[in-house]
Design a protein around this motif. Structure first.
Motif, short mmCIF file in Angstrom:
data_model
loop_
_atom_site.label_atom_id
_atom_site.label_comp_id
_atom_site.label_asym_id
_atom_site.label_seq_id
_atom_site.Cartn_x
_atom_site.Cartn_y
_atom_site.Cartn_z
N MET A 1 0.60 -1.24 -0.01
CA MET A 1 -0.03 0.25 0.05
C MET A 1 0.99 1.66 -0.26
O MET A 1 1.66 1.14 1.07
N LEU A 2 0.06 2.12 -0.57
CA LEU A 2 1.25 3.50 -0.69
C LEU A 2 0.14 4.89 -0.21
O LEU A 2 -1.12 4.91 -0.23
N GLY A 3 0.95 5.29 0.28
CA GLY A 3 0.34 7.15 0.11
C GLY A 3 0.94 8.40 -0.38
O GLY A 3 2.27 7.47 -0.62
N LEU A 4 -0.13 9.02 0.35
CA LEU A 4 -0.13 10.29 -0.33
C LEU A 4 -0.10 11.35 0.05
O LEU A 4 -1.42 11.52 1.10
N LEU A 5 0.43 12.24 0.79
CA LEU A 5 0.81 13.40 1.72
C LEU A 5 0.68 14.82 0.70
O LEU A 5 1.40 14.81 0.21
N ILE A 6 -0.89 15.25 1.14
CA ILE A 6 -1.04 16.29 -0.39
C ILE A 6 -1.76 17.62 0.98
O ILE A 6 -2.64 16.99 1.88
N ASN A 7 -1.42 18.43 0.60
CA ASN A 7 -2.23 19.73 1.09
C ASN A 7 -3.65 20.00 0.17
O ASN A 7 -3.69 19.61 -0.36
N ASP A 8 -4.05 20.81 1.17
CA ASP A 8 -5.41 21.16 0.30
C ASP A 8 -5.82 21.56 -0.95
O ASP A 8 -6.37 21.75 -1.90
N LYS A 9 -4.65 22.24 -1.32
CA LYS A 9 -4.68 23.24 -2.46
C LYS A 9 -3.81 22.25 -3.23
O LYS A 9 -4.72 22.42 -4.90
N GLU A 10 -3.43 21.62 -3.41
CA GLU A 10 -2.72 20.55 -3.73
C GLU A 10 -4.06 18.93 -4.45
O GLU A 10 -4.57 18.63 -5.40
N LYS A 11 -4.96 18.74 -3.35
CA LYS A 11 -5.71 18.09 -3.46
C LYS A 11 -7.05 18.89 -4.28
O LYS A 11 -7.55 18.23 -5.29
N MET A 12 -7.09 19.87 -3.94
CA MET A 12 -8.04 20.67 -5.30
C MET A 12 -7.69 21.11 -6.69
O MET A 12 -8.37 20.53 -7.40
N GLU A 13 -6.25 21.01 -7.02
CA GLU A 13 -5.43 21.23 -8.30
C GLU A 13 -5.84 19.22 -8.55
O GLU A 13 -6.73 19.37 -10.15
N LEU A 14 -5.42 17.92 -7.93
CA LEU A 14 -5.95 17.02 -8.63
C LEU A 14 -7.21 16.69 -8.73
O LEU A 14 -7.90 16.06 -10.20
N GLU A 15 -8.46 17.60 -8.25
CA GLU A 15 -9.50 17.01 -8.77
C GLU A 15 -10.09 18.00 -9.53
O GLU A 15 -10.81 17.05 -10.18
N TYR A 16 -9.56 18.64 -9.59
CA TYR A 16 -9.95 19.77 -11.44
C TYR A 16 -8.88 18.95 -12.07
O TYR A 16 -9.62 19.23 -13.24
N LEU A 17 -8.19 18.46 -12.09
CA LEU A 17 -7.37 17.69 -13.10
C LEU A 17 -7.81 15.98 -13.65
O LEU A 17 -8.81 15.71 -14.90
N LEU A 18 -8.83 15.38 -12.32
CA LEU A 18 -9.37 14.50 -13.02
C LEU A 18 -10.99 14.34 -13.00
O LEU A 18 -11.15 13.73 -13.85
N LYS A 19 -11.59 15.63 -12.41
CA LYS A 19 -12.31 16.08 -13.40
C LYS A 19 -12.82 16.27 -14.52
O LYS A 19 -13.71 16.48 -15.50
N ARG A 20 -11.55 17.10 -15.40
CA ARG A 20 -11.32 17.74 -16.58
C ARG A 20 -11.61 16.25 -17.54
O ARG A 20 -12.18 16.09 -18.49
N GLU A 21 -10.09 15.51 -17.23
CA GLU A 21 -10.40 14.14 -17.35
C GLU A 21 -11.50 13.48 -17.64
O GLU A 21 -11.58 13.07 -19.02
N MET A 22 -12.00 13.45 -16.57
CA MET A 22 -13.47 11.96 -16.85
C MET A 22 -14.28 12.67 -17.95
O MET A 22 -15.17 12.36 -18.46
#
Length: 78
Positions: A1-22
């Motif tokens: 199992m892998l973990g990922l430590l991100i801050n709120d701004k990075e989380k929002m960017e990840l959400e945005y990228l995933l939404k755009r691609e989907m």
């Protein structure tokens, strides 16, 4: 199992990228010119992205991106 430590701004960017691609994938799946085999590969990619999206998004957003005939109407209206 892998973990990922991100801050709120990075989380929002990840959400945005995933939404755009989907969104792009859902649009492509509606195109009749795309071959069935290509659509199947695109669908596999969508499933991977959706699993990532479920880890960082709220339940309301997840429901919007669940693939189902009633939920795909969002993209058919455009």
């Amino acid at each position: 199992m892998l973990g990922l430590l991100i801050n709120d701004k990075e989380k929002m960017e990840l959400e945005y990228l995933l939404k755009r691609e989907m969104d792009e994938i859902l649009f492509d799946l509606q195109d009749d010119r795309i071959d069935y085999l290509v659509k199947r590969a695109i669908n596999e990619k969508y499933n991977i992205l959706f699993r990532l999206f479920k880890r960082v998004s709220t339940e309301e957003e997840i429901l919007m991106y669940m693939k189902g005939k009633s939920n795909l109407s969002k993209w058919n209206q455009s």
